[in-house]
Motif scaffolding. Structure first.
Motif, short mmCIF file in Angstrom:
data_model
loop_
_atom_site.label_atom_id
_atom_site.label_comp_id
_atom_site.label_asym_id
_atom_site.label_seq_id
_atom_site.Cartn_x
_atom_site.Cartn_y
_atom_site.Cartn_z
N ALA A 107 -6.20 -26.08 19.57
CA ALA A 107 -5.53 -24.87 19.09
C ALA A 107 -4.11 -24.77 19.64
O ALA A 107 -3.19 -24.38 18.93
N ALA A 108 -3.93 -25.15 20.90
CA ALA A 108 -2.60 -25.10 21.50
C ALA A 108 -1.65 -26.05 20.78
O ALA A 108 -0.48 -25.70 20.51
N LEU A 109 -2.12 -27.26 20.46
CA LEU A 109 -1.28 -28.20 19.71
C LEU A 109 -0.98 -27.67 18.31
O LEU A 109 0.13 -27.84 17.80
N MET A 110 -1.96 -27.04 17.69
CA MET A 110 -1.75 -26.47 16.36
C MET A 110 -0.71 -25.36 16.39
O MET A 110 0.16 -25.28 15.52
N VAL A 111 -0.78 -24.51 17.41
CA VAL A 111 0.21 -23.43 17.55
C VAL A 111 1.60 -24.02 17.78
O VAL A 111 2.58 -23.58 17.17
N ALA A 112 1.69 -25.02 18.64
CA ALA A 112 2.98 -25.66 18.89
C ALA A 112 3.54 -26.28 17.61
O ALA A 112 4.73 -26.13 17.30
N VAL A 167 1.83 -20.37 8.79
CA VAL A 167 0.79 -19.35 8.96
C VAL A 167 -0.59 -19.99 8.83
O VAL A 167 -1.50 -19.69 9.62
N LEU A 168 -0.75 -20.89 7.89
CA LEU A 168 -2.05 -21.57 7.73
C LEU A 168 -2.36 -22.44 8.94
O LEU A 168 -3.53 -22.56 9.34
N MET A 169 -1.34 -23.03 9.54
CA MET A 169 -1.55 -23.78 10.78
C MET A 169 -2.07 -22.85 11.88
O MET A 169 -2.98 -23.22 12.63
N LEU A 170 -1.48 -21.67 11.98
CA LEU A 170 -1.92 -20.70 12.99
C LEU A 170 -3.35 -20.23 12.73
O LEU A 170 -4.13 -20.03 13.67
N ILE A 171 -3.70 -20.08 11.48
CA ILE A 171 -5.06 -19.65 11.14
C ILE A 171 -6.06 -20.75 11.51
O ILE A 171 -7.15 -20.45 12.04
N SER A 172 -5.72 -22.01 11.29
CA SER A 172 -6.66 -23.05 11.71
C SER A 172 -6.75 -23.13 13.22
O SER A 172 -7.82 -23.41 13.77
N ALA A 173 -5.66 -22.85 13.93
CA ALA A 173 -5.72 -22.79 15.40
C ALA A 173 -6.67 -21.68 15.84
O ALA A 173 -7.47 -21.87 16.75
N MET A 174 -6.56 -20.54 15.18
CA MET A 174 -7.44 -19.42 15.51
C MET A 174 -8.90 -19.78 15.22
O MET A 174 -9.79 -19.45 16.01
N ALA A 175 -9.13 -20.47 14.13
CA ALA A 175 -10.51 -20.82 13.77
C ALA A 175 -11.13 -21.77 14.79
O ALA A 175 -12.29 -21.57 15.17
#
Length: 116
Positions: A8-13, A56-64
């Motif tokens: 998730a951290a890599l996805m957020v970055a 935004v979709l990247m952030l949603i997958s990080a959240m998931a």
């Protein structure tokens, strides 16, 4: 669980770099050129929207992947999608695009987390 948090951290970055750096270095010059289809104001707005919607979709997958209780199969599917995207990016750009390691890494970490 740590694998999923790292993923998730890599996805957020990746999302933040995509939205900020990618927009400034790629999308903004394209929009300012106003050439071809980008001469139309609606087209420019759609490109801008789509660019940030991807982030935004990247952030949603990080959240998931970081959300407790998400089924392992969903985390595996998200991880596989990120890994496939990263590998495709590496091959397609011949390794010259800076995002492929982060995309692939996020996918690998999500897959490890899903099966750990």
């Amino acid at each position: 669980m740590i694998w999923l948090w790292l993923s998730a951290a890599l996805m957020v970055a990746a999302a933040l770099l995509h939205s900020l750096l990618g927009y400034r270095r790629l999308i903004l010059p394209l929009l300012q050129s106003r050439a071809g289809p980008l001469a139309d104001p609606l087209s420019r707005r759609i490109v801008r929207f789509a660019w940030h919607a991807t982030s935004v979709l990247m952030l949603i997958s990080a959240m998931a992947v970081a959300w407790p209780g998400v089924p392992a199969r969903l985390n595996a599917a998200i991880g596989a999608a990120w890994l496939a995207t990263g590998l495709f990016n590496a091959v397609y750009t011949q390794g010259r695009h800076i995002a492929w390691p982060a995309l692939s890494g996020a996918g690998i970490l999500a897959l490890i987390g899903a099966f750990a």
